[in-house]
Design a protein around this motif. Structure first.
Motif, PDB file in Angstrom:
ATOM      1  N   UNK A 165       0.836  -1.213   0.000  1.00 13.54           N
ATOM      2  CA  UNK A 165       0.000   0.000   0.000  1.00 13.54           C
ATOM      3  C   UNK A 165       0.864   1.253   0.000  1.00 13.54           C
ATOM      4  N   UNK A 166       1.954   1.205   0.754  1.00 18.18           N
ATOM      5  CA  UNK A 166       2.857   2.353   0.806  1.00 18.18           C
ATOM      6  C   UNK A 166       3.492   2.597  -0.562  1.00 18.18           C
ATOM      7  N   UNK A 167       3.960   1.533  -1.208  1.00 17.73           N
ATOM      8  CA  UNK A 167       4.589   1.671  -2.524  1.00 17.73           C
ATOM      9  C   UNK A 167       3.570   2.166  -3.550  1.00 17.73           C
ATOM     10  N   UNK A 168       2.362   1.642  -3.475  1.00 17.50           N
ATOM     11  CA  UNK A 168       1.327   2.066  -4.427  1.00 17.50           C
ATOM     12  C   UNK A 168       1.022   3.552  -4.267  1.00 17.50           C
ATOM     13  N   UNK A 169       0.910   4.008  -3.034  1.00 21.18           N
ATOM     14  CA  UNK A 169       0.641   5.430  -2.803  1.00 21.18           C
ATOM     15  C   UNK A 169       1.797   6.290  -3.313  1.00 21.18           C
ATOM     16  N   UNK A 170       2.998   5.764  -3.198  1.00 15.88           N
ATOM     17  CA  UNK A 170       4.182   6.523  -3.593  1.00 15.88           C
ATOM     18  C   UNK A 170       4.374   6.570  -5.105  1.00 15.88           C
ATOM     19  N   UNK A 171       4.101   5.459  -5.793  1.00 11.72           N
ATOM     20  CA  UNK A 171       4.415   5.361  -7.221  1.00 11.72           C
ATOM     21  C   UNK A 171       3.218   5.536  -8.138  1.00 11.72           C
ATOM     22  N   UNK A 172       2.017   5.376  -7.625  1.00 11.80           N
ATOM     23  CA  UNK A 172       0.854   5.490  -8.520  1.00 11.80           C
ATOM     24  C   UNK A 172      -0.260   6.321  -7.916  1.00 11.80           C
ATOM     25  N   UNK A 173       0.063   7.094  -6.894  1.00 16.59           N
ATOM     26  CA  UNK A 173      -0.952   7.891  -6.225  1.00 16.59           C
ATOM     27  C   UNK A 173      -1.390   9.089  -7.047  1.00 16.59           C
ATOM     28  N   UNK A 174      -2.460   9.712  -6.602  1.00 16.40           N
ATOM     29  CA  UNK A 174      -2.999  10.914  -7.238  1.00 16.40           C
ATOM     30  C   UNK A 174      -2.967  12.048  -6.230  1.00 16.40           C
ATOM     31  N   UNK A 175      -2.444  13.187  -6.651  1.00 16.44           N
ATOM     32  CA  UNK A 175      -2.400  14.371  -5.796  1.00 16.44           C
ATOM     33  C   UNK A 175      -2.986  15.551  -6.554  1.00 16.44           C
ATOM     34  N   UNK A 176      -3.319  16.586  -5.824  1.00 12.71           N
ATOM     35  CA  UNK A 176      -3.850  17.789  -6.457  1.00 12.71           C
ATOM     36  C   UNK A 176      -2.810  18.361  -7.406  1.00 12.71           C
ATOM     37  N   UNK A 177      -3.285  18.939  -8.499  1.00 12.40           N
ATOM     38  CA  UNK A 177      -2.361  19.537  -9.451  1.00 12.40           C
ATOM     39  C   UNK A 177      -1.675  20.740  -8.815  1.00 12.40           C
ATOM     40  N   UNK A 512      -0.534   9.594 -17.054  1.00 10.94           N
ATOM     41  CA  UNK A 512      -0.306   8.306 -17.705  1.00 10.94           C
ATOM     42  C   UNK A 512       0.350   7.324 -16.737  1.00 10.94           C
ATOM     43  N   UNK A 513       0.125   6.041 -17.029  1.00  8.19           N
ATOM     44  CA  UNK A 513       0.793   4.965 -16.309  1.00  8.19           C
ATOM     45  C   UNK A 513       1.930   4.414 -17.168  1.00  8.19           C
ATOM     46  N   UNK A 514       2.953   3.909 -16.507  1.00  8.05           N
ATOM     47  CA  UNK A 514       4.090   3.340 -17.224  1.00  8.05           C
ATOM     48  C   UNK A 514       3.677   2.107 -18.012  1.00  8.05           C
ATOM     49  N   UNK A 515       2.860   1.251 -17.405  1.00  6.39           N
ATOM     50  CA  UNK A 515       2.445   0.008 -18.052  1.00  6.39           C
ATOM     51  C   UNK A 515       1.102   0.185 -18.746  1.00  6.39           C
ATOM     52  N   UNK A 516       0.882  -0.608 -19.765  1.00  3.24           N
ATOM     53  CA  UNK A 516      -0.346  -0.528 -20.546  1.00  3.24           C
ATOM     54  C   UNK A 516      -1.525  -1.083 -19.755  1.00  3.24           C
ATOM     55  N   UNK A 517      -2.710  -0.674 -20.162  1.00  2.00           N
ATOM     56  CA  UNK A 517      -3.919  -1.081 -19.436  1.00  2.00           C
ATOM     57  C   UNK A 517      -4.192  -2.568 -19.559  1.00  2.00           C
ATOM     58  N   UNK A 525       0.091  -0.673 -11.033  1.00  3.86           N
ATOM     59  CA  UNK A 525       0.358   0.168 -12.215  1.00  3.86           C
ATOM     60  C   UNK A 525       0.952   1.481 -11.721  1.00  3.86           C
ATOM     61  N   UNK A 526       2.228   1.666 -11.997  1.00  3.05           N
ATOM     62  CA  UNK A 526       2.908   2.857 -11.493  1.00  3.05           C
ATOM     63  C   UNK A 526       2.897   3.945 -12.565  1.00  3.05           C
ATOM     64  N   UNK A 527       3.120   5.179 -12.110  1.00  4.16           N
ATOM     65  CA  UNK A 527       3.057   6.326 -13.008  1.00  4.16           C
ATOM     66  C   UNK A 527       4.287   6.448 -13.905  1.00  4.16           C
ATOM     67  N   UNK A 528       5.438   6.124 -13.373  1.00  2.00           N
ATOM     68  CA  UNK A 528       6.670   6.411 -14.102  1.00  2.00           C
ATOM     69  C   UNK A 528       7.134   7.831 -13.885  1.00  2.00           C
ATOM     70  N   UNK A 529       6.965   8.338 -12.652  1.00  2.00           N
ATOM     71  CA  UNK A 529       7.331   9.720 -12.329  1.00  2.00           C
ATOM     72  C   UNK A 529       8.782   9.885 -11.898  1.00  2.00           C
TER      73      UNK A 529
END
Length: 690
Positions: A165-177, A512-517, A525-529
């Motif tokens: 859960x921690x990794x998911x929040x860090x790599x694929x989370x959503x934050x305010x623009x 966008x996500x790094x990996x395809x849908x 599915x991480x963002x690739x940020x």
């Protein structure tokens, strides 16, 4: 479902995985079937991630994975999965982030223990077979993990759930623009400059990496804000890097990093991406300084690339190993006696320009490098050195060669194609542009149903592509368009971004996500940020969208790029590290530069000026005088007149007055403050332009 109780790597498309196909370990590649086997057997997964040019990966393989006793423990206790991090950077990033979240130092080989459903609960990097270096032996580690799995399984599952859960929040989370503003770049550039070793370049301390995203921050700060100290940070870094042992003075090309603070002793692996970025930085530095050092190093690097890294079809291999004949650096290092034997009486001349060093702790033959004064002398007397280096290179070619990882990675090739096309323009080398075009065509032709592969080895192709592949190939297409004027590259760039939108966009349209849908084997599915040695996938996407919008004048794409950048900046504000690429890309989104040139089709006056003044913020569009079709739009939807020479430099929706004189254009492109004029002169509207 269980797989055969044997090593299954022989049919993999990765040379790194194939290197392990003879191990007594029952390796599997990463796949849905491997994960299903772990669940069917209710066994934890031992995940080992590495890459072909990784020295310590080879050490651990020789010590442990080739050992029957170690393999027997691995096969009895775990489902063993081997991953090439270059083939699957998504998998690597997930589990490297997990290791970091445990408070451990990252690196390769990455050794992780996972629950049968792929959630990490413990890990490390290199483990020796027997206890040493303050590390437990690998069999001890495995037996301790097995004991914990049997006796504390509920606790391990709880830990794995929390870590995931921690990794998911860090790599694929959503934050305010975030609000995009110019201070993002200047603030970061100030912090980066504070970390720079102002005597030797690079970041202070050891080891020293090229750190291309940081260097680009400093260079953009110089171009935009005129901060000469930041320019000098980059130039000092390049000059010391190019004189050090990290640079191959005999055969060309750059190694991945130096183990010391002097750029002297490298880990000798050569990576395609490092050399792509080196070519770009040397090209910018040449334009800024006129120092032929940078021209020479570009030429040496491209010579090496075309001689040693091209594979069938004209694309480029991923890397060259550090080791040959079981010894790191053996292929690249020289004793004084070997040089004297190869050069005879000319060896004294060679030693006027080069130094051999064996610093404390280095156990191999001496490393070839130059002092800064020798480097300057070598530039002035280059013609004397060419035959000497050719003779040494011929001798070196008779040695046991380091292993070539011949797989073609789409994103890394995109970086090199763009670099070759840009350098080909600047140095008037149409053969380099042709080589870039050939690699681009080969990779594009490998598409299936319009979708790029991420990796190829001969006839084997790994689908689907990652978002970084579409972004890098879009940027490569635009660079080839700038170099050739062929609008089919613009069309191809648009198709790449269509595939990116279809397979990688998030549901909210914010990124966008790094990996395809349709990728079914990723736990997250991480963002690739996050940047690594190259800018992040997200930063490359923003750059691709900004550049294509500038070329086409597509306001919808420009708005999409802005939205992508805003949300990426919002996420980057929550990253502890690795957000430099996003900040750099946001700076491009805030102030994209566009140069439209109308020039003679044969007797060009303005185009050579643009070619020798490359700028990473700028897209160049060249239109022959008299052109009626494919006329580019200036901001505001205005078509430039094509009945006479002229150049229009625009920032965003505002352009400077037309320039018709080459010297005037030279001054315009060389002056950072001129861009400030383009930003502030709001009264200069498109409609009033001559």
């Amino acid at each position: 479902m269980t797989l055969p109780a044997q090593n299954l790597l022989a049919d993999e498309a990765s040379p790194y995985l194939q290197q392990h196909s003879g191990n007594p370990v029952h390796w599997r590649g990463w796949s849905p079937a491997s994960l299903q086997e772990a669940q069917a057997l209710d066994r934890p997964i031992l995940l080992s991630v590495g890459y072909a040019a990784c020295h310590w990966c080879h050490v651990m393989a020789h010590e442990s994975f080739e050992n029957d006793d170690v393999a027997a423990v691995m096969n009895r206790l775990f489902v063993n999965i081997k991953v090439d991090r270059e083939e699957r950077p998504d998998i690597d990033q997930i589990y490297m982030a997990a290791l970091s979240s445990m408070g451990e130092q990252g690196g390769w080989p990455l050794t992780m223990f996972l629950t049968p459903d792929g959630k990490p609960f413990w890990g490390g990097t290199y483990f020796p077979r027997e206890p040493r270096y303050g590390r437990p032996g690998f069999i001890q580690v495995m037996e301790a993990v097995d004991k914990a799995w049997r006796e504390k399984r509920a606790s391990l599952h709880q830990s794995a759930d929390g870590l995931t859960s921690h990794v998911e929040a860090r790599l694929s989370g959503t934050h305010s623009k975030a609000l995009l503003d110019r201070d993002m770049l200047s603030d970061l550039a100030g912090r980066v400059s504070g970390m720079i070793d102002h005597d030797r370049g690079g970041l202070s301390g050891a080891p020293k990496f090229p750190n291309a995203p940081f260097m680009q921050t400093l260079w953009l700060s110089w171009l935009r804000d005129g901060n000469a100290a930041h320019r000098d940070d980059v130039l000092v870094s390049l000059e010391h890097m190019l004189s050090g042992g990290i640079c191959d003075h005999i055969g060309g090309g750059l190694s991945r990093y130096s183990t010391d603070a002097e750029w002297l002793v490298p880990h000798f692996e050569k990576m395609l991406y490092d050399n792509a970025q080196l070519i770009r930085f040397c090209n910018w530095a040449l334009a800024a300084t006129g120092n032929d050092l940078f021209r020479i190093r570009i030429e040496d690097t491209v010579d090496w690339l075309l001689r040693e890294m091209r594979v069938d079809g004209g694309a480029f291999a991923a890397s060259l190993d550090a080791d040959s004949d079981g010894e790191e650096g053996l292929f690249y290092t020289w004793s004084r006696q070997e040089i004297e034997s190869a050069l005879g009486d000319d060896s004294a001349l060679f030693f006027n320009y080069f130094t051999l060093s064996s610093p404390p702790g280095w156990e191999g033959k001496p490393v070839v490098h130059q002092t800064i004064s020798q480097q300057a002398l070598g530039v002035a007397d280059r013609q004397q050195l060419i035959p000497l280096k050719a003779r040494l290179l011929a001798v070196r070619e008779e040695r046991v060669r380091p292993g070539l990882d011949a797989k073609t990675l789409t994103d890394w090739n995109g970086l090199m194609i763009a670099a070759l096309a840009e350098a080909g323009r600047s140095l008037a080398r149409p053969d380099w542009i042709e080589a870039a075009a050939k690699a681009f065509a080969h990779i594009s032709a490998a598409s299936r149903d319009g979708r790029l592969p991420h990796s190829m080895l001969g006839a084997r192709k790994l689908f689907p592509a990652l978002s970084s592949d579409y972004a890098a190939m879009t940027n490569a297409a635009i660079s080839l368009f700038e170099a050739t004027g062929d609008w089919t590259y613009v069309d191809q760039a648009g198709r790449f971004l269509e595939q990116l939108d279809h397979w990688h966009a998030d549901a909210e349209g914010t990124g966008y996500y790094l990996t395809a849908s349709d990728s079914t084997d990723v736990p997250i599915r991480i963002r690739g940020d996050v940047d690594e040695a190259i800018p992040s996938a997200t930063s490359q996407i923003i750059e691709a969208q900004v550049r294509l919008a500038s070329v086409t004048g597509n306001l919808d794409l420009q708005e999409k790029a802005w939205k992508t950048a805003e949300h990426a900046a919002g996420r980057a504000a929550h990253q502890a590290y690795g957000q430099t690429g996003i900040v750099n890309a946001c700076a491009l989104a805030i102030e994209p530069l566009k140069l439209v040139i109308v020039d003679g089709p044969e007797d060009q006056k303005l185009v050579p000026v643009a070619n020798r003044n490359p700028d990473p913020r700028r897209v160049d569009i060249v239109v022959p005088i008299g052109t009626a079709a494919n006329r580019p739009l200036l901001p505001g939807g205005i078509l430039p007149p094509t009945n006479r020479r002229g150049a229009w430099l625009c920032t965003g929706q505002v352009c400077l007055p037309v320039v018709t004189n080459p010297d005037e254009l030279e001054g315009l492109l060389r002056s950072s403050s001129s861009y400030g004029g383009a930003r502030s002169d709001a009264t200069q509207t498109i409609g009033s332009m001559p």
